[in-house]
Design a protein around this motif. Structure first.
Motif, PDB file in Angstrom:
ATOM      1  N   ALA A 148      36.371  28.504  30.268  1.00  0.00           N
ATOM      2  CA  ALA A 148      37.279  29.463  29.669  1.00  0.00           C
ATOM      3  C   ALA A 148      37.884  30.344  30.746  1.00  0.00           C
ATOM      4  CB  ALA A 148      36.522  30.309  28.654  1.00  0.00           C
ATOM      5  N   GLY A 149      39.154  30.758  30.502  1.00  0.00           N
ATOM      6  CA  GLY A 149      39.827  31.622  31.461  1.00  0.00           C
ATOM      7  C   GLY A 149      39.513  33.074  31.194  1.00  0.00           C
ATOM      8  N   VAL A 150      40.347  33.945  31.731  1.00  0.00           N
ATOM      9  CA  VAL A 150      40.204  35.375  31.522  1.00  0.00           C
ATOM     10  C   VAL A 150      40.813  35.705  30.160  1.00  0.00           C
ATOM     11  CG1 VAL A 150      40.821  37.654  32.375  1.00  0.00           C
ATOM     12  CG2 VAL A 150      40.333  35.804  33.999  1.00  0.00           C
ATOM     13  N   SER A 196      33.307  33.183  33.423  1.00  0.00           N
ATOM     14  CA  SER A 196      31.860  33.208  33.583  1.00  0.00           C
ATOM     15  C   SER A 196      31.470  33.092  35.058  1.00  0.00           C
ATOM     16  CB  SER A 196      31.254  32.040  32.792  1.00  0.00           C
ATOM     17  OG  SER A 196      29.860  31.994  32.973  1.00  0.00           O
ATOM     18  N   GLY A 197      30.619  34.013  35.501  1.00  0.00           N
ATOM     19  CA  GLY A 197      30.178  33.997  36.896  1.00  0.00           C
ATOM     20  C   GLY A 197      30.985  34.917  37.798  1.00  0.00           C
ATOM     21  N   HIS A 198      32.149  35.349  37.333  1.00  0.00           N
ATOM     22  CA  HIS A 198      32.953  36.286  38.115  1.00  0.00           C
ATOM     23  C   HIS A 198      32.419  37.695  37.922  1.00  0.00           C
ATOM     24  CE1 HIS A 198      36.862  33.716  38.622  1.00  0.00           C
ATOM     25  NE2 HIS A 198      35.767  33.118  39.086  1.00  0.00           N
ATOM     26  N   ARG A 199      32.201  38.397  39.029  1.00  0.00           N
ATOM     27  CA  ARG A 199      31.626  39.731  38.952  1.00  0.00           C
ATOM     28  C   ARG A 199      32.649  40.843  39.182  1.00  0.00           C
ATOM     29  NH1 ARG A 199      26.935  39.370  43.159  1.00  0.00           N
ATOM     30  NH2 ARG A 199      26.482  41.476  42.426  1.00  0.00           N
ATOM     31  N   SER A 200      33.827  40.466  39.647  1.00  0.00           N
ATOM     32  CA  SER A 200      34.863  41.467  39.904  1.00  0.00           C
ATOM     33  C   SER A 200      35.958  41.373  38.855  1.00  0.00           C
ATOM     34  CB  SER A 200      35.470  41.247  41.296  1.00  0.00           C
ATOM     35  OG  SER A 200      36.665  41.983  41.451  1.00  0.00           O
ATOM     36  N   CYS A 238      37.504  37.619  39.641  1.00  0.00           N
ATOM     37  CA  CYS A 238      37.166  36.753  40.767  1.00  0.00           C
ATOM     38  C   CYS A 238      35.682  36.901  41.050  1.00  0.00           C
ATOM     39  CB  CYS A 238      37.995  37.095  42.005  1.00  0.00           C
ATOM     40  SG  CYS A 238      37.629  38.694  42.744  1.00  0.00           S
ATOM     41  N   LEU A 239      35.198  36.070  41.953  1.00  0.00           N
ATOM     42  CA  LEU A 239      33.772  36.127  42.273  1.00  0.00           C
ATOM     43  C   LEU A 239      33.395  37.488  42.814  1.00  0.00           C
ATOM     44  CD1 LEU A 239      33.346  32.599  43.873  1.00  0.00           C
ATOM     45  CD2 LEU A 239      32.386  33.376  41.694  1.00  0.00           C
ATOM     46  N   GLY A 240      34.283  38.065  43.629  1.00  0.00           N
ATOM     47  CA  GLY A 240      34.036  39.408  44.117  1.00  0.00           C
ATOM     48  C   GLY A 240      33.397  39.464  45.486  1.00  0.00           C
ATOM     49  N   ASP A 241      32.996  38.311  46.014  1.00  0.00           N
ATOM     50  CA  ASP A 241      32.357  38.276  47.313  1.00  0.00           C
ATOM     51  C   ASP A 241      33.412  38.409  48.396  1.00  0.00           C
ATOM     52  OD1 ASP A 241      30.822  35.574  49.212  1.00  0.00           O
ATOM     53  OD2 ASP A 241      30.995  37.712  49.626  1.00  0.00           O
ATOM     54  N   HIS A 242      33.284  39.394  49.257  1.00  0.00           N
ATOM     55  CA  HIS A 242      34.286  39.623  50.295  1.00  0.00           C
ATOM     56  C   HIS A 242      33.944  38.955  51.616  1.00  0.00           C
ATOM     57  CE1 HIS A 242      35.910  43.508  48.314  1.00  0.00           C
ATOM     58  NE2 HIS A 242      36.264  42.433  47.686  1.00  0.00           N
ATOM     59  N   MET A 243      32.858  38.229  51.648  1.00  0.00           N
ATOM     60  CA  MET A 243      32.428  37.655  52.920  1.00  0.00           C
ATOM     61  C   MET A 243      33.457  36.692  53.489  1.00  0.00           C
ATOM     62  SD  MET A 243      29.625  39.115  53.572  1.00  0.00           S
ATOM     63  CE  MET A 243      28.935  38.117  54.864  1.00  0.00           C
ATOM     64  N   SER A 244      34.178  36.018  52.600  1.00  0.00           N
ATOM     65  CA  SER A 244      35.173  35.056  53.076  1.00  0.00           C
ATOM     66  C   SER A 244      36.581  35.601  52.921  1.00  0.00           C
ATOM     67  CB  SER A 244      35.010  33.740  52.313  1.00  0.00           C
ATOM     68  OG  SER A 244      35.133  33.960  50.930  1.00  0.00           O
ATOM     69  N   GLY A 245      36.706  36.908  52.820  1.00  0.00           N
ATOM     70  CA  GLY A 245      38.035  37.475  52.725  1.00  0.00           C
ATOM     71  C   GLY A 245      38.470  37.710  51.296  1.00  0.00           C
ATOM     72  N   ALA A 246      39.725  38.034  51.149  1.00  0.00           N
ATOM     73  CA  ALA A 246      40.249  38.353  49.827  1.00  0.00           C
ATOM     74  C   ALA A 246      40.094  37.151  48.895  1.00  0.00           C
ATOM     75  CB  ALA A 246      41.714  38.745  49.931  1.00  0.00           C
ATOM     76  N   ASN A 247      39.586  37.450  47.711  1.00  0.00           N
ATOM     77  CA  ASN A 247      39.377  36.385  46.733  1.00  0.00           C
ATOM     78  C   ASN A 247      40.667  36.022  46.035  1.00  0.00           C
ATOM     79  OD1 ASN A 247      36.083  37.488  45.553  1.00  0.00           O
ATOM     80  ND2 ASN A 247      36.779  36.667  47.494  1.00  0.00           N
ATOM     81  N   VAL A 248      40.689  34.854  45.456  1.00  0.00           N
ATOM     82  CA  VAL A 248      41.795  34.452  44.605  1.00  0.00           C
ATOM     83  C   VAL A 248      41.539  35.015  43.215  1.00  0.00           C
ATOM     84  CG1 VAL A 248      42.932  32.516  43.494  1.00  0.00           C
ATOM     85  CG2 VAL A 248      42.272  32.354  45.905  1.00  0.00           C
ATOM     86  N   LEU A 249      42.483  35.768  42.718  1.00  0.00           N
ATOM     87  CA  LEU A 249      42.352  36.354  41.394  1.00  0.00           C
ATOM     88  C   LEU A 249      42.878  35.393  40.337  1.00  0.00           C
ATOM     89  CD1 LEU A 249      43.626  40.012  42.008  1.00  0.00           C
ATOM     90  CD2 LEU A 249      41.314  39.100  42.203  1.00  0.00           C
ATOM     91  N   THR A 250      42.139  35.301  39.239  1.00  0.00           N
ATOM     92  CA  THR A 250      42.591  34.569  38.068  1.00  0.00           C
ATOM     93  C   THR A 250      42.965  35.591  37.014  1.00  0.00           C
ATOM     94  OG1 THR A 250      41.096  32.721  38.533  1.00  0.00           O
ATOM     95  CG2 THR A 250      42.004  32.868  36.314  1.00  0.00           C
ATOM     96  N   PHE A 251      44.197  35.517  36.561  1.00  0.00           N
ATOM     97  CA  PHE A 251      44.707  36.517  35.639  1.00  0.00           C
ATOM     98  C   PHE A 251      44.631  36.063  34.188  1.00  0.00           C
ATOM     99  CE2 PHE A 251      46.735  39.891  38.131  1.00  0.00           C
ATOM    100  CZ  PHE A 251      46.708  39.335  39.401  1.00  0.00           C
TER     101      PHE A 251
END
Lengths: 115, 116
Positions: free
Chosen positions: B2-4, B27-31, B94-107
Motif C-alpha cells: 500500500a502507498g501513502v 509500512s516500515g517507513h518511519r519518517s 520514507c525510511l528516514g535513515d540519513h546514512m545514505s543521504g536524502a531519502n526518496v519521498l513517496t507522496f
C-alpha cells in the motif's frame, strides 16, 4: 539559502517531439541531492530521479534523460519522443546535505503534449 | 504494498475553524513529511516527523502543528483557519535513515482543503 528555479512555467509540444525542462539551483552546501518529480492531474507526486552532488554522470531511463552540470548549477530533464501520457506538472527539487528529508521545490513546469 | 494514504481527500471549512488531516505512511517507513501546495507559493515544506519527534520545521506560523504516533501515522492540524490556508496538503513518507543521504519521498494523493 537554497533555491530552485524552473523558468519555464508551461510548455506545449506535439506528440513525438523532444522536450527539455530546465532546472537551475542555488545552494552553499557541497553535499546536496537533486530530484525530479512528476505530478499528474490526480495530484500525487511521482518520483522520477535522485542525484547526489558528487555524481555528475548523465542518466538515461527509457525516453527520459537527465543532464546534471555543477558548473552551471543545472539539472535539466529531457523527454524524447513525448507522448500524451507525459502531460503533467514536473518539479525539480533540492535537498541540502544537512537538511534531512526537507525538499525545496521549484515552481514546476506544466507540460502539455498534444496528439 | 500500500502507498501513502491521506484522509480526508477533500474538505471544506470556514474561517476560524480548525482542521486535522491524517497520513498513513508506507509500512516500515518511519519518517513522515508534510507539504503545502498553493498556486501562489507552490510546494512548501511544513514539517518532518521521525520516530514521533519533529525533526525539521518549515517557515509556517504556529497555527500549523503536527504529531506522529508510535505506528508512524501522522496528523497535522491547522487552527484558526484563514482563507490563505486553502491548499493541497501533501504527505510523504520514507525510511528516514540519513546514512545514505536524502531519502526518496513517496507522496500521497493529498488532502484538498478549501477555506470559505
Amino acid at each position: 539559502a537554497q533555491k530552485v528555479t524552473q523558468a519555464q512555467t508551461e510548455i506545449s509540444v506535439v506528440e513525438k517531439e523532444d522536450v527539455t525542462l530546465d532546472c537551475v539551483y542555488e545552494t552553499r552546501d557541497t553535499t546536496y541531492y537533486l530530484f525530479w518529480y512528476k505530478q499528474p492531474p490526480s495530484g500525487e507526486l511521482v518520483f522520477l530521479i535522485r542525484r547526489n552532488s558528487f555524481d555528475e554522470q548523465n542518466e538515461i531511463s527509457g525516453r527520459y534523460s537527465w543532464n546534471f552540470q555543477k558548473s552551471t548549477s543545472s539539472f535539466n530533464f529531457t523527454i524524447t519522443a513525448s507522448q500524451v501520457v507525459d502531460s503533467a506538472v514536473y518539479f525539480c527539487a533540492l535537498s541540502e546535505g544537512n537538511a534531512g528529508n526537507m525538499l525545496t521545490f521549484g515552481g514546476g513546469t506544466r507540460l502539455m503534449v498534444k496528439p | 504494498k500500500a502507498g501513502v494514504t491521506q484522509t480526508p481527500r477533500y474538505l471544506i471549512k470556514t474561517r476560524g475553524q480548525q482542521v486535522t488531516l491524517s497520513c498513513s505512511p508506507i509500512s516500515g517507513h518511519r519518517s513522515v513529511s508534510w507539504y503545502q501546495q498553493t498556486p501562489g507559493q507552490g510546494l512548501q515544506f511544513l514539517f518532518e516527523y521521525f520516530s514521533e519527534t519533529q525533526r525539521n520545521k518549515g517557515n509556517f506560523p504556529g497555527r500549523f502543528s503536527g504529531r506522529q504516533f508510535s505506528n508512524s501515522r501522522s496528523e497535522m492540524n491547522v487552527s484558526t483557519l484563514e482563507l490563505g490556508d486553502s491548499a493541497l496538503y501533501l504527505c510523504a513518507s520514507c525510511l528516514g535513515d540519513h546514512m545514505s543521504g536524502a531519502n526518496v519521498l513517496t507522496f500521497g494523493a493529498g488532502s484538498r482543503l478549501t477555506v470559505l
